[in-house]
Design a protein around this motif. Structure first.
Motif, short mmCIF file in Angstrom:
data_model
loop_
_atom_site.label_atom_id
_atom_site.label_comp_id
_atom_site.label_asym_id
_atom_site.label_seq_id
_atom_site.Cartn_x
_atom_site.Cartn_y
_atom_site.Cartn_z
N ILE A 1 -22.29 0.78 2.08
CA ILE A 1 -23.37 1.96 2.27
C ILE A 1 -22.78 2.97 3.63
O ILE A 1 -22.83 2.00 4.65
CB ILE A 1 -24.75 1.71 2.33
N VAL A 2 -22.67 4.05 3.27
CA VAL A 2 -22.54 5.14 4.54
C VAL A 2 -23.90 6.07 4.61
O VAL A 2 -23.95 6.60 3.69
CB VAL A 2 -21.40 5.85 4.81
N TRP A 3 -24.65 5.87 5.64
CA TRP A 3 -25.85 6.57 5.70
C TRP A 3 -26.14 7.49 6.76
O TRP A 3 -25.99 6.99 8.06
CB TRP A 3 -27.05 5.40 5.63
N ILE A 4 -26.22 8.62 6.74
CA ILE A 4 -26.51 9.76 7.55
C ILE A 4 -28.06 9.66 7.72
O ILE A 4 -28.72 9.95 6.73
CB ILE A 4 -26.06 11.16 7.19
N GLU A 5 -28.69 9.68 8.95
CA GLU A 5 -30.21 9.75 8.80
C GLU A 5 -30.56 10.41 10.20
O GLU A 5 -30.21 10.08 11.29
CB GLU A 5 -30.68 8.49 8.57
N HIS A 6 -31.49 11.16 10.14
CA HIS A 6 -32.45 11.65 11.41
C HIS A 6 -33.59 10.78 11.69
O HIS A 6 -33.95 10.61 12.65
CB HIS A 6 -32.97 13.04 11.22
N VAL A 7 -34.26 9.86 10.77
CA VAL A 7 -35.29 9.04 10.77
C VAL A 7 -34.59 7.84 11.32
O VAL A 7 -34.13 6.77 10.42
CB VAL A 7 -36.06 8.84 9.54
#
Length: 240
Positions: free
Chosen positions: A191-197
């Motif tokens: 998994i590659v995950w972009i996130e602001h949270v």
């Protein structure tokens, strides 16, 4: 462990603006790799480069050891790269099950009978089985986010790209989604995950990359990256 994704000196420019500036990293099989950065840092552009929606100006992108720099987006999907989008993009006039079938047959290149079995399994795993016959346009935000995840999983990805999938959710909804992503991770999907949270990302990520104005700012374990003085200054707005 084998390397699933490798970027080497990847750059992308739009006119005078260099949105991705010589980015390099490598991700191992089964790893969850989080990407952080302020708005406009180039995070979604990075995903578009990996999924094939955008072509890099320079640098190389390898998936499973093969150069995919010239491979069309649908070919990358069939090869094993699935993704969600920051703004959910369901086929609103189709049911939840039909949305997954599109992913499985076109993105996963499965025959209808095999696709149907996979989609039923994915519905159960993502908590959408009760919504299977509901039109996608009538779903709540949480269930639209689930559908984004489920449709990507229906392509049978080896590499899953999640683009701010927790954005806009309440705290309890975020926890539900994080639990579902943990289950995906446990099944061996990279998994590659972009996130602001940030707390959602920290709950799952093995490593973090922080980018700023398209450039590599910091990379490493979540604890080390979040303690980095430059990350605190640029991303969190704190003085070390």
């Amino acid at each position: 462990m084998s390397c699933v994704l490798r970027l080497t000196d990847v750059s992308k420019r739009y006119g005078a603006l260099k949105v991705t500036d010589n980015i390099s990293f490598a991700i191992e099989q089964g790893e969850t790799y989080g990407i952080l950065g302020p708005n406009g840092a180039g995070k979604t552009t990075l995903f578009n480069l990996i999924s094939g929606d955008t072509r890099p100006d320079t640098g190389a992108i390898e998936f499973d050891g093969a150069d995919i720099g010239t491979l069309a987006p649908h070919r990358r999907c069939i090869a094993g790269i699935g993704r969600s989008y920051q703004v959910p993009r369901p086929f609103g006039g189709m049911t939840v099950f039909e949305n997954l079938m599109v992913g499985a047959t076109f993105g996963g290149a499965l025959k209808e009978r095999e696709a149907a079995g996979l989609c039923i399994d994915v519905l159960e795993r993502t908590g959408l089985k009760r919504r299977a016959n509901q039109l996608a346009s009538t779903l709540t935000l949480l269930d639209r986010k689930r559908l984004e995840l489920a449709r990507a999983l229906a392509t049978r990805p080896k590499l899953l790209l999640l683009d701010e999938i927790a954005g806009g959710l309440t705290e309890p909804e975020t926890h539900e989604l994080v639990d579902e992503i943990r289950r995906v991770k446990e099944q061996g999907v990279t998994i590659v995950w972009i996130e602001h949270v940030v707390h959602a990302l920290l709950a799952v990520a093995d490593r973090l990359l922080v980018i700023h104005f398209g450039k590599h700012l910091a990379e490493g374990s979540p604890a080390a990256v979040m303690d980095d003085p430059e990350v605190k200054r640029v991303y969190l707005g704190l003085e070390a």
